[in-house]
Design an enzyme around this catalytic site. Structure first.
Site, PDB file in Angstrom:
ATOM      1  N   GLU A   1       0.832  -1.199   0.000  1.00 44.20           N
ATOM      2  CA  GLU A   1       0.000   0.000   0.000  1.00 44.20           C
ATOM      3  C   GLU A   1       0.866   1.248   0.000  1.00 44.20           C
ATOM      4  OE1 GLU A   1      -3.268  -1.780   3.080  1.00 44.20           O
ATOM      5  OE2 GLU A   1      -2.305   0.129   3.469  1.00 44.20           O
TER       6      GLU A   1
ATOM      7  N   CYS B   1       3.151   8.552   1.674  1.00 43.13           N
ATOM      8  CA  CYS B   1       3.466   7.618   2.755  1.00 43.13           C
ATOM      9  C   CYS B   1       3.932   6.316   2.107  1.00 43.13           C
ATOM     10  CB  CYS B   1       2.206   7.415   3.593  1.00 43.13           C
ATOM     11  SG  CYS B   1       2.424   6.256   4.924  1.00 43.13           S
TER      12      CYS B   1
ATOM     13  N   CYS C   1       5.267  -7.069   7.943  1.00 47.93           N
ATOM     14  CA  CYS C   1       6.189  -6.595   8.974  1.00 47.93           C
ATOM     15  C   CYS C   1       6.332  -7.675  10.035  1.00 47.93           C
ATOM     16  CB  CYS C   1       5.654  -5.316   9.613  1.00 47.93           C
ATOM     17  SG  CYS C   1       6.794  -4.622  10.836  1.00 47.93           S
TER      18      CYS C   1
ATOM     19  N   CYS D   1       2.922  -5.410  15.873  1.00 47.35           N
ATOM     20  CA  CYS D   1       2.281  -4.553  16.886  1.00 47.35           C
ATOM     21  C   CYS D   1       0.783  -4.890  17.000  1.00 47.35           C
ATOM     22  CB  CYS D   1       2.472  -3.086  16.533  1.00 47.35           C
ATOM     23  SG  CYS D   1       4.213  -2.625  16.507  1.00 47.35           S
TER      24      CYS D   1
ATOM     25  N   CYS E   1      -1.848  -2.992  14.657  1.00 47.67           N
ATOM     26  CA  CYS E   1      -1.476  -2.696  13.271  1.00 47.67           C
ATOM     27  C   CYS E   1      -1.888  -3.809  12.315  1.00 47.67           C
ATOM     28  CB  CYS E   1       0.039  -2.488  13.210  1.00 47.67           C
ATOM     29  SG  CYS E   1       0.665  -2.283  11.540  1.00 47.67           S
TER      30      CYS E   1
ATOM     31  N   GLY F   1       5.600  -1.956   6.997  1.00 46.34           N
ATOM     32  CA  GLY F   1       6.959  -2.397   7.289  1.00 46.34           C
ATOM     33  C   GLY F   1       7.730  -1.488   8.219  1.00 46.34           C
TER      34      GLY F   1
ATOM     35  N   LEU G   1       6.134   5.570  19.958  1.00 42.13           N
ATOM     36  CA  LEU G   1       6.292   5.290  21.385  1.00 42.13           C
ATOM     37  C   LEU G   1       5.059   4.565  21.929  1.00 42.13           C
ATOM     38  CD1 LEU G   1       8.561   5.880  23.341  1.00 42.13           C
ATOM     39  CD2 LEU G   1       7.448   8.039  23.911  1.00 42.13           C
TER      40      LEU G   1
ATOM     41  N   ASN H   1      -6.595   3.898  14.751  1.00 40.51           N
ATOM     42  CA  ASN H   1      -7.508   3.548  13.679  1.00 40.51           C
ATOM     43  C   ASN H   1      -7.956   2.113  13.940  1.00 40.51           C
ATOM     44  OD1 ASN H   1      -8.750   3.921  11.152  1.00 40.51           O
ATOM     45  ND2 ASN H   1      -6.933   5.029  10.448  1.00 40.51           N
TER      46      ASN H   1
ATOM     47  N   CYS I   1      -2.605   1.828   8.115  1.00 39.17           N
ATOM     48  CA  CYS I   1      -1.564   0.982   7.570  1.00 39.17           C
ATOM     49  C   CYS I   1      -1.994  -0.479   7.441  1.00 39.17           C
ATOM     50  CB  CYS I   1      -0.402   1.139   8.545  1.00 39.17           C
ATOM     51  SG  CYS I   1       0.926   0.037   8.387  1.00 39.17           S
TER      52      CYS I   1
HETATM   53  N1  SAH Z   1       7.047   0.417  11.329  1.00 37.02           N
HETATM   54  C1  SAH Z   1       7.161   1.810  11.520  1.00 37.02           C
HETATM   55  C2  SAH Z   1       6.541   2.637  10.419  1.00 37.02           C
HETATM   56  C3  SAH Z   1       5.252   2.149   9.844  1.00 37.02           C
HETATM   57  S1  SAH Z   1       3.845   2.272  10.868  1.00 37.02           S
HETATM   58  C4  SAH Z   1       6.598   2.202  12.878  1.00 37.02           C
HETATM   59  O1  SAH Z   1       5.986   1.357  13.526  1.00 37.02           O
HETATM   60  O2  SAH Z   1       6.814   3.336  13.291  1.00 37.02           O
HETATM   61  C5  SAH Z   1       3.540   4.021  10.861  1.00 37.02           C
HETATM   62  C6  SAH Z   1       2.808   4.523  12.072  1.00 37.02           C
HETATM   63  O3  SAH Z   1       1.445   4.072  12.074  1.00 37.02           O
HETATM   64  C7  SAH Z   1       3.418   4.059  13.391  1.00 37.02           C
HETATM   65  O4  SAH Z   1       3.485   5.144  14.286  1.00 37.02           O
HETATM   66  C8  SAH Z   1       2.421   3.034  13.840  1.00 37.02           C
HETATM   67  O5  SAH Z   1       2.498   2.827  15.217  1.00 37.02           O
HETATM   68  C9  SAH Z   1       1.121   3.637  13.363  1.00 37.02           C
HETATM   69  N2  SAH Z   1      -0.028   2.726  13.295  1.00 37.02           N
HETATM   70  C10 SAH Z   1      -0.063   1.444  12.863  1.00 37.02           C
HETATM   71  N3  SAH Z   1      -1.316   0.959  12.949  1.00 37.02           N
HETATM   72  C11 SAH Z   1      -2.077   1.944  13.441  1.00 37.02           C
HETATM   73  C12 SAH Z   1      -3.470   2.060  13.777  1.00 37.02           C
HETATM   74  N4  SAH Z   1      -4.311   1.052  13.595  1.00 37.02           N
HETATM   75  N5  SAH Z   1      -3.904   3.248  14.274  1.00 37.02           N
HETATM   76  C13 SAH Z   1      -3.054   4.295  14.434  1.00 37.02           C
HETATM   77  N6  SAH Z   1      -1.745   4.240  14.149  1.00 37.02           N
HETATM   78  C14 SAH Z   1      -1.261   3.077  13.668  1.00 37.02           C
HETATM   79 FE1  SF4 Z   2       4.456  -2.245  14.242  1.00 38.71          FE
HETATM   80 FE2  SF4 Z   2       5.123  -0.450  12.357  1.00 38.71          FE
HETATM   81 FE3  SF4 Z   2       5.411  -3.086  11.893  1.00 38.71          FE
HETATM   82 FE4  SF4 Z   2       2.973  -2.052  12.042  1.00 38.71          FE
HETATM   83  S1  SF4 Z   2       4.497  -1.580  10.505  1.00 38.71           S
HETATM   84  S2  SF4 Z   2       3.685  -3.959  13.009  1.00 38.71           S
HETATM   85  S3  SF4 Z   2       3.263  -0.467  13.584  1.00 38.71           S
HETATM   86  S4  SF4 Z   2       6.494  -1.890  13.432  1.00 38.71           S
END
Ligand code: SAH
Ligand code: SF4
Length: 356
Positions: A95, A113, A120, A124, A127, A172, A228, A302, A345
């Site tokens: 995406e 973006c 990934c 998390c 995500c 990623g 964070l 989200n 994402c």
């Molecule tokens: N992997 C990196 C960059 C990609 S994710 C990272 O984790 O920073 C980009 C941002 O989107 C990160 O801050 C992540 O925590 C946030 N993110 C992912 N899923 C989300 C969700 N469902 N709602 C809000 N932010 C989200």
């Molecule tokens: Fe976590 Fe960023 Fe990977 Fe999503 S893309 S799982 S927020 S590290």
């Protein structure tokens, strides 16, 4: 450079193209022309390179790959956000989101973006990308290609369109594909290419400590955002599994070192859910960030199906922000974009794969 099967035009610097041209018996100046066609004009086929004769195009195309990304979905939001689903040469999908694009919204800032991996490995809890697991790293050409192909598609309607800002916040973890991301940044910054200023590019990381320090030392002048999300290890461990490997004390030490070396402010991303948008969390965050050069960006989570996360209400977010402000920590809250088009994402890809 030895010419190998896998060399992709869009991933090559001018110096690398010079070497390739020399090896295959072409004139040196072709290299700059090639770079401009690929990186500045964002062409998708060899025959679009009008200043390169047919014979040379033939020779080049048998030594270099040019794989444009195939747009298989595009969603447009009311607020100027466009979301693309691209298919890569091996059939994987990624995406990519264009923000702030609408004639009525902004003519001078268009942010893309960019994804850095297919899936990934971090996983998390909130995500959509993380839920799907890791498939592979993107090549430099695929990273840069997202910017080039979005430029190509938008220019079909708006010939003057130019991407101005990049955030590595797509699918990623950019710091787990460090070398490719850094080279991609250099190509996107190049004056003969897209010429996007280093300070207009931001890498977002979940906290890969050794790579944060390496980034500080390499100091490409790009912005750094650290996801964070929680200020206490027991909470963050459950949200971001990477925290078990690099807990908050180590992460904050790396951030301090980053700021000392680069003198740059870090953006700390904090996704708020109905559960964590509490006073106690805000106070813990204020304590953690005391003395750190940076600011906090609050993002209402989200909600992704299967994660159980819910969005807090606007009053909760305001109260959370107030606690930080009272502690002297600069805070902003990210306006929601593309909410009507699955802009979180990994969401679009997940939905689309579900339709297969
Ligand atoms: N992997 C990196 C960059 C990609 S994710 C990272 O984790 O920073 C980009 C941002 O989107 C990160 O801050 C992540 O925590 C946030 N993110 C992912 N899923 C989300 C969700 N469902 N709602 C809000 N932010 C989200
Ligand atoms: Fe976590 Fe960023 Fe990977 Fe999503 S893309 S799982 S927020 S590290």
């Amino acid at each position: 450079m030895k010419i190998m099967e896998s060399v992709e035009l869009r991933g090559c610097s001018i110096d690398e193209l010079i070497e390739i041209c020399q090896e295959i018996g072409l004139k040196r100046f072709r290299a700059t022309q090639l770079f401009q066609w690929a990186q500045q004009k964002a062409v998708r086929t060899w025959d679009q390179m009008k200043t390169v004769g047919e014979g040379d195009r033939q020779t080049l195309s048998s030594h270099l790959h040019l794989y444009p990304l195939e747009r298989i979905r595009e969603q447009r939001s009311q607020d100027g956000t466009r979301k693309y689903l691209f298919r890569l040469n091996d059939g994987e999908t990624i995406e990519c989101v264009l923000m702030d694009y609408a004639r009525t919204i902004s003519r001078d800032r268009h942010t893309v973006c960019v994804s850095t991996q297919v899936g990934c490995a971090v996983g998390c809890a909130f995500c959509a990308t993380g839920l799907e697991g890791f498939r592979r790293n993107l090549s430099v050409a695929e990273i840069v290609g997202q910017v080039l192909d979005i430029t190509h598609y938008v220019r079909q309607e708006d010939p003057d369109f130019q991407v101005t800002n990049i955030v590595f916040m797509g699918m990623g973890e950019p710091l787990l594909n460090y070398d490719q991301v850094l080279k991609g940044i250099q190509l996107l910054n190049h004056g003969q290419g897209q010429a996007i200023g280093m300070r207009r590019m931001t890498i977002s990381t979940c906290g890969v400590v050794p790579k944060i320090i390496q980034l500080a030392k390499d100091n490409p002048q790009v912005g750094l955002a650290v996801s964070l999300h929680a200020a206490q290890d027991e909470v963050r461990n459950d949200l971001i599994p990477m925290n078990r490997r690099y807990p908050l004390a180590q992460l904050m030490e790396a951030c301090q070192e980053y700021s000392q070396i680069t003198h740059r402010r870090i953006t700390f991303e904090v996704a708020l859910t109905s559960k964590n948008a509490r006073r106690g969390e805000a106070e813990a965050l204020a304590r953690l960030l005391k003395g750190q050069l940076g600011h906090v960006n609050l993002i209402p989570v989200n909600p992704v199906e299967g994660t159980g996360m819910e969005r807090p209400d606007i009053e909760q977010i305001k109260r959370f922000a107030q606690v930080l402000e009272n502690a002297g920590i600069p805070v902003s809250s990210r306006e929601e974009r593309g909410g009507d088009i699955d802009a979180a994402c990994g969401q679009l890809r997940r939905k689309w794969e579900g339709e297969l």
